[in-house]
Structure formats: C-alpha cells, structure tokens
Design a protein around this motif. Structure first.
Motif, PDB file in Angstrom:
ATOM      1  N   GLY A  97     -12.082   9.378   2.150  1.00 28.87           N
ATOM      2  CA  GLY A  97     -11.821  10.197   0.995  1.00 28.87           C
ATOM      3  C   GLY A  97     -10.431  11.009   0.760  1.00 28.87           C
ATOM      4  O   GLY A  97      -9.826  10.974   1.865  1.00 28.87           O
ATOM      5  N   THR A  98      -9.774  10.894  -0.334  1.00 26.93           N
ATOM      6  CA  THR A  98      -8.275  11.113  -0.552  1.00 26.93           C
ATOM      7  C   THR A  98      -8.449  12.828  -0.158  1.00 26.93           C
ATOM      8  O   THR A  98      -7.193  13.332   0.191  1.00 26.93           O
ATOM      9  N   ASP A 201      -1.059  11.441  -6.585  1.00 33.33           N
ATOM     10  CA  ASP A 201      -2.638  11.537  -6.727  1.00 33.33           C
ATOM     11  C   ASP A 201      -2.973  10.721  -7.866  1.00 33.33           C
ATOM     12  O   ASP A 201      -2.852  11.431  -9.054  1.00 33.33           O
ATOM     13  N   GLU A 202      -3.540   9.658  -7.687  1.00 32.38           N
ATOM     14  CA  GLU A 202      -3.920   8.952  -8.940  1.00 32.38           C
ATOM     15  C   GLU A 202      -5.318   8.581  -9.338  1.00 32.38           C
ATOM     16  O   GLU A 202      -5.872   7.610  -9.645  1.00 32.38           O
ATOM     17  N   CYS A 203      -6.364   9.777  -8.430  1.00 28.73           N
ATOM     18  CA  CYS A 203      -7.728   9.399  -8.429  1.00 28.73           C
ATOM     19  C   CYS A 203      -8.422   9.187  -9.922  1.00 28.73           C
ATOM     20  O   CYS A 203      -9.770   8.781  -9.653  1.00 28.73           O
ATOM     21  N   TYR A 204      -7.685   9.622 -10.879  1.00 28.28           N
ATOM     22  CA  TYR A 204      -8.362   9.393 -12.195  1.00 28.28           C
ATOM     23  C   TYR A 204      -7.745   8.343 -13.131  1.00 28.28           C
ATOM     24  O   TYR A 204      -8.139   8.346 -14.040  1.00 28.28           O
ATOM     25  N   SER A 205      -7.216   7.530 -12.347  1.00 33.42           N
ATOM     26  CA  SER A 205      -6.434   6.531 -13.009  1.00 33.42           C
ATOM     27  C   SER A 205      -7.277   5.330 -13.718  1.00 33.42           C
ATOM     28  O   SER A 205      -6.625   4.797 -14.838  1.00 33.42           O
ATOM     29  N   GLU A 206      -8.320   5.190 -13.489  1.00 32.89           N
ATOM     30  CA  GLU A 206      -9.242   4.214 -14.214  1.00 32.89           C
ATOM     31  C   GLU A 206     -10.226   5.079 -15.062  1.00 32.89           C
ATOM     32  O   GLU A 206     -11.013   4.179 -15.992  1.00 32.89           O
ATOM     33  N   ASP A 227       9.584  -2.332  -1.466  1.00 28.85           N
ATOM     34  CA  ASP A 227       9.208  -1.552  -0.361  1.00 28.85           C
ATOM     35  C   ASP A 227       8.764  -0.365  -0.542  1.00 28.85           C
ATOM     36  O   ASP A 227       8.331   0.366   0.482  1.00 28.85           O
ATOM     37  N   TYR A 228       8.685   0.093  -1.722  1.00 25.42           N
ATOM     38  CA  TYR A 228       8.249   1.696  -2.149  1.00 25.42           C
ATOM     39  C   TYR A 228       8.653   2.539  -1.551  1.00 25.42           C
ATOM     40  O   TYR A 228       7.977   3.542  -1.021  1.00 25.42           O
ATOM     41  N   LYS A 229       9.926   2.537  -1.072  1.00 27.12           N
ATOM     42  CA  LYS A 229      10.689   3.506  -0.371  1.00 27.12           C
ATOM     43  C   LYS A 229      10.189   4.900  -0.788  1.00 27.12           C
ATOM     44  O   LYS A 229      10.419   5.449  -1.909  1.00 27.12           O
ATOM     45  N   ASN A 230       9.740   5.744   0.245  1.00 24.70           N
ATOM     46  CA  ASN A 230       9.520   7.061  -0.009  1.00 24.70           C
ATOM     47  C   ASN A 230       8.338   7.355  -1.018  1.00 24.70           C
ATOM     48  O   ASN A 230       8.218   8.542  -1.532  1.00 24.70           O
ATOM     49  N   CYS A 231       7.506   6.307  -1.264  1.00 25.53           N
ATOM     50  CA  CYS A 231       6.391   6.533  -2.393  1.00 25.53           C
ATOM     51  C   CYS A 231       5.164   6.287  -2.005  1.00 25.53           C
ATOM     52  O   CYS A 231       4.962   5.129  -1.201  1.00 25.53           O
ATOM     53  N   VAL A 232       4.312   7.178  -1.970  1.00 26.53           N
ATOM     54  CA  VAL A 232       2.791   6.706  -1.592  1.00 26.53           C
ATOM     55  C   VAL A 232       1.915   7.094  -2.590  1.00 26.53           C
ATOM     56  O   VAL A 232       2.179   8.200  -3.488  1.00 26.53           O
ATOM     57  N   VAL A 233       0.698   6.438  -2.796  1.00 24.61           N
ATOM     58  CA  VAL A 233      -0.279   6.759  -3.801  1.00 24.61           C
ATOM     59  C   VAL A 233      -1.407   6.915  -3.200  1.00 24.61           C
ATOM     60  O   VAL A 233      -1.897   6.388  -2.104  1.00 24.61           O
ATOM     61  N   PHE A 234      -2.672   7.701  -3.770  1.00 25.15           N
ATOM     62  CA  PHE A 234      -3.926   7.912  -3.218  1.00 25.15           C
ATOM     63  C   PHE A 234      -4.493   7.510  -4.332  1.00 25.15           C
ATOM     64  O   PHE A 234      -4.555   8.177  -5.501  1.00 25.15           O
ATOM     65  N   HIS A 235      -5.838   6.639  -4.045  1.00 17.86           N
ATOM     66  CA  HIS A 235      -6.806   6.459  -4.995  1.00 17.86           C
ATOM     67  C   HIS A 235      -8.076   6.358  -4.182  1.00 17.86           C
ATOM     68  O   HIS A 235      -8.205   6.564  -2.928  1.00 17.86           O
ATOM     69  N   GLY A 245     -20.110  10.543  -2.621  1.00 14.09           N
ATOM     70  CA  GLY A 245     -20.564  10.840  -1.484  1.00 14.09           C
ATOM     71  C   GLY A 245     -20.186   9.795  -0.418  1.00 14.09           C
ATOM     72  O   GLY A 245     -20.424  10.057   0.713  1.00 14.09           O
ATOM     73  N   MET A 246     -19.601   8.705  -0.900  1.00 13.88           N
ATOM     74  CA  MET A 246     -19.309   7.650   0.313  1.00 13.88           C
ATOM     75  C   MET A 246     -17.954   7.939   0.980  1.00 13.88           C
ATOM     76  O   MET A 246     -17.625   7.475   1.947  1.00 13.88           O
ATOM     77  N   ARG A 247     -17.184   8.856   0.301  1.00 11.22           N
ATOM     78  CA  ARG A 247     -15.987   9.278   1.135  1.00 11.22           C
ATOM     79  C   ARG A 247     -15.064   8.098   1.168  1.00 11.22           C
ATOM     80  O   ARG A 247     -14.785   7.787   2.360  1.00 11.22           O
ATOM     81  N   SER A 248     -14.727   7.516   0.146  1.00 10.59           N
ATOM     82  CA  SER A 248     -13.823   6.016   0.273  1.00 10.59           C
ATOM     83  C   SER A 248     -12.885   6.264  -0.542  1.00 10.59           C
ATOM     84  O   SER A 248     -12.943   6.172  -1.940  1.00 10.59           O
ATOM     85  N   GLY A 249     -11.610   6.010   0.051  1.00  9.91           N
ATOM     86  CA  GLY A 249     -10.213   5.778  -0.638  1.00  9.91           C
ATOM     87  C   GLY A 249      -9.409   5.053   0.028  1.00  9.91           C
ATOM     88  O   GLY A 249      -9.822   4.677   1.243  1.00  9.91           O
ATOM     89  N   PHE A 250      -7.969   5.288  -0.501  1.00 10.50           N
ATOM     90  CA  PHE A 250      -6.946   4.720   0.348  1.00 10.50           C
ATOM     91  C   PHE A 250      -5.532   5.142  -0.153  1.00 10.50           C
ATOM     92  O   PHE A 250      -5.525   6.075  -0.929  1.00 10.50           O
ATOM     93  N   ILE A 251      -4.644   5.149   0.738  1.00 11.86           N
ATOM     94  CA  ILE A 251      -3.275   5.527   0.756  1.00 11.86           C
ATOM     95  C   ILE A 251      -2.647   4.307   0.765  1.00 11.86           C
ATOM     96  O   ILE A 251      -2.616   3.497   1.608  1.00 11.86           O
ATOM     97  N   ALA A 252      -1.584   4.078  -0.165  1.00  9.64           N
ATOM     98  CA  ALA A 252      -0.767   3.014  -0.251  1.00  9.64           C
ATOM     99  C   ALA A 252       0.679   3.247  -0.654  1.00  9.64           C
ATOM    100  O   ALA A 252       0.950   4.126  -1.331  1.00  9.64           O
ATOM    101  N   GLY A 253       1.717   2.310  -0.106  1.00  8.95           N
ATOM    102  CA  GLY A 253       2.988   2.736  -0.407  1.00  8.95           C
ATOM    103  C   GLY A 253       3.991   2.227   0.745  1.00  8.95           C
ATOM    104  O   GLY A 253       3.816   1.059   1.270  1.00  8.95           O
ATOM    105  N   ASP A 254       5.144   2.917   1.108  1.00  9.92           N
ATOM    106  CA  ASP A 254       5.974   2.732   2.084  1.00  9.92           C
ATOM    107  C   ASP A 254       5.517   2.546   3.436  1.00  9.92           C
ATOM    108  O   ASP A 254       4.997   3.460   4.039  1.00  9.92           O
TER     109      ASP A 254
END
Length: 387
Positions: A97-98, A201-206, A227-235, A245-254
């Motif tokens: 979960g994010t 925080d891009e959890c509403y992106s879709e 290399d996405y320097k100094n950048c991360v996203v949460f989905h 209720g599944m508490r499933s997400g990810f962080i991606a980036g640098d």
C-alpha cells in the motif's frame, strides 16, 4: 515515547465524527461520500487468483517482492508513461500500500530539521511522516487562483535550500488537478538546483476523463533522464483496480534512492503477502477492467453534472473521483447534509492547514463519487429535495 507524536493532528475522520456528535441524521439509509474508498466490484480474476494461491500463506514474502510482479510493473510503466528504459531489478519496488510506503520513504530519506514541501490541502500521511521524522512541513496553498496546482515561485530560497523532499500529488487529492509536462519539468530543474527529491503521488492517475495524465517518470524520459535522478512515483491498485483492501502498490524511480529505501524496509515494513503479489501481477497486466472502472466514474460525473449542475457549483475535476465543491461554510454544509439527507461529506478545512495566506480548504467540501450508480441516484434526489 516519541515526543513528536504530540505534534500529530487528529485524522480528518476523527474531526468529522466530532462535527456530527450533536447532529441527528435524517431517517434515511446512510450514504458516505466522505472517504475515498472505491466501492466498485473488485476484478473477478484477482479474486480467483487469491483463492487459488492460499498455499503461499505458509511462505514469508521477500522484501524486494517477486520478480514477476516487478516485471509486470515495469512493463506497465513503460507502456503507460512511454518510458525508454526501466529496470525491474533496480527501479521498481512493490509495497504494501502506498500509505505505508509514503510514510516509510520519508523516514528513510529525511533528517531532523529538513523541510518537506507539500501541497495544501494534502493527504495527511505526508505531514504525519514529516513530523515523526523531526522535519518541518512547508505548505504550498492550492487555490482556485492557481488552478489548485500551487505556486512554487512563492517558496522562499532558504526553504528550497533545506528541502529534502517535495511531495506532489497529481491528479490531486482532493482537487483532481493535474500537473502539466511543463510544470513537472520546472520542478525537476528546481530539484537539480537545490538537490531535493521529488516524490509524486500518482495513485489517481488512471481515473481520467479525456486524456491520461502525464507522470513524473514520463517527463524524466522526455528530458532524457533515464536514471530518473531524484525522482520517485507512488502507484496503487486501490483506486485503479478497486482493491483497497489488498494493500498493493509500488514505488518506482531513481535506483540510488530505492536501494537505501529497500535497506530500510528490510528492518521496518511488512512485505506484501505472496498470494497478493501473484494477484497483483495479473492486475497490472490487464487494462480492460481499468477502462471499465473509468467508464463507471465518467457515467457518475455526467449524471451529477446533468442533474445538479444548476443547483450546485459543480466543477468536474481533471481526473480522480472527487468533487472539490465550493460552499459558504464547509462545516455547516456537511452538518446540513447529514441532518437533512443522511449524506456524509468531508469539510475541506480538515484536509488542509492554516497558513499566513489562509486555509485553502476552508469553505470547500470533498465529495467522493465512490458509491454505485443506484446510491448516486439516491444522493442526487436527496440533494434536490433539500437544496
């Protein structure tokens, strides 16, 4: 005891319960539009996958997550955001979960006396995580005058110089505002100048209407920053796939940020259960259920605009499932709806903080169109009766 605990504000829904303490609700079935909890059905293929993989309850999940899940996420990111290269091994980390990931990311990346810059109104985890890390939140007011995107030029240089993390939320919660490619490029340039992390925080992106919102990693790729320097996203799958209720997400980036963050999570933070990871792999690989979900929200917004547009100043958001509705007094409006229609909405001041330039959430309410079509029709009829 952690002395920073005393700085935490009550959560918005605690404040809401106090607001309604002396209110007798209308004698009608309760309908809640206050919390952003999707009520659409979860995808059946995900439910089936969970049922078929309960044998993994006997297995400890690895902190880094299954390779198959990381590959599915990397593939989805590549397709959705037109990336040239993203490594499932270095650039992606599944999380439980994010909400938990955002909190723990701040603990890993922020030191005492740093600033964490964030939008106002905001998701309260940004602030709570900052305070418990001993850092200082700096609020950027998101108002109608700046299209609810905030004015980053108002941040003083001395704040940028001590900023460890800039939080952005696009599409925004609660406003639904989407940052443009040009705005994100400007923030990346600021990050280069002052060497802070951008956490998007891009959890509403879709949950979009006409065009899919641009993402931070997408802008990095367009700038040649693979290399996405100094950048991360949460989905998350919570909003995208109706799986809160599944508490499933990810962080991606640098990768240079994810490596120490993974080290932190090895000591703190539960890894996602294996059966949830297997089901999540299927969810990230399927777009049809996401399109169907998006169509349901589009139908509800069309219904509200058509039936209530002449009674309320409804402004359709850029994306997401919230109305950020302007009212004369947000607390009194919420009480009125509870007392006369048994409809629960959230006063905007509970999602924001007072600043020298006022409280940008005051005299707004957040209405989450998460109920099914039948309940939405009931909401519309009740609002027509009392407005």
């Amino acid at each position: 005891m952690n002395t920073y605990l005393d700085q935490l504000h009550p959560y918005p829904f605690e404040k809401l319960n106090l607001l309604f303490q002396e209110i007798t609700p209308a004698n009608l079935p309760a309908i809640s539009l206050s919390i952003g909890e999707p009520k659409h059905p979860a995808p059946q293929f995900v439910i089936n996958s969970l049922a078929e993989n309960f044998q993994h309850l006997s297995s400890y999940p690895a902190s880094k997550g299954l390779l198959e899940l990381r590959q599915a996420i990397a593939s989805w990111l590549t397709q959705r955001f037109h990336l040239h290269h993203i490594s499932a091994e270095q650039h992606v980390l599944p999380v439980s979960g994010t909400r938990e990931a955002i909190f723990s990311f701040i603990q890993a990346m922020v030191s005492k006396d740093d600033y964490v810059v964030m939008p106002n109104p905001f998701y309260q985890i940004y602030e709570g995580a900052t305070l418990l890390a001993g850092a200082t939140p700096y609020f950027i007011n998101c108002t109608e005058e700046n299209n609810y995107l905030g004015d980053f030029d108002t941040v003083p240089q001395h704040v940028w110089e001590k900023t460890a993390v800039l939080f952005i939320c696009t599409p925004g919660n609660p406003t639904g505002a989407v940052m443009s490619c040009e705005q994100l490029k400007k923030l990346i340039q600021l990050s280069d100048q002052y060497n802070f992390i951008i956490a998007s925080d891009e959890c509403y992106s879709e949950l979009w209407f006409e065009h899919p919102p641009v993402g931070l990693l997408e802008v990095c790729a367009e700038m040649g920053r693979h290399d996405y320097k100094n950048c991360v996203v949460f989905h998350s799958l919570s909003k995208r796939s109706n799986l809160p209720g599944m508490r499933s997400g990810f962080i991606a980036g640098d990768a240079n940020l994810l490596a120490p963050y993974l080290k932190y999570r090895t000591y703190h933070g539960a890894a996602m259960p294996v059966q949830h990871q297997i089901a999540s792999t299927l969810a990230w690989a399927d777009e049809q259920h996401v399109a169907d979900n998006r169509a349901l929200y589009q139908k509800k917004f069309q219904l509200f605009q058509h039936e209530l547009g002449h009674l309320l100043p409804l402004v359709k958001p850029d994306a997401g499932f919230y109305y950020w509705l302007k009212v004369d007094n947000d607390e009194k409006f919420a009480q009125h709806l509870m007392q006369h229609a048994n409809i629960k909405v959230l006063p905007g001041r509970y999602l924001s903080r007072d600043t020298t330039h006022g409280n940008p959430g005051e005299n707004h309410v957040r209405m989450a169109l998460v109920a099914d079509i039948e309940q939405c029709e009931q909401v519309i009829q009740r609002l027509k009766n009392i407005l």
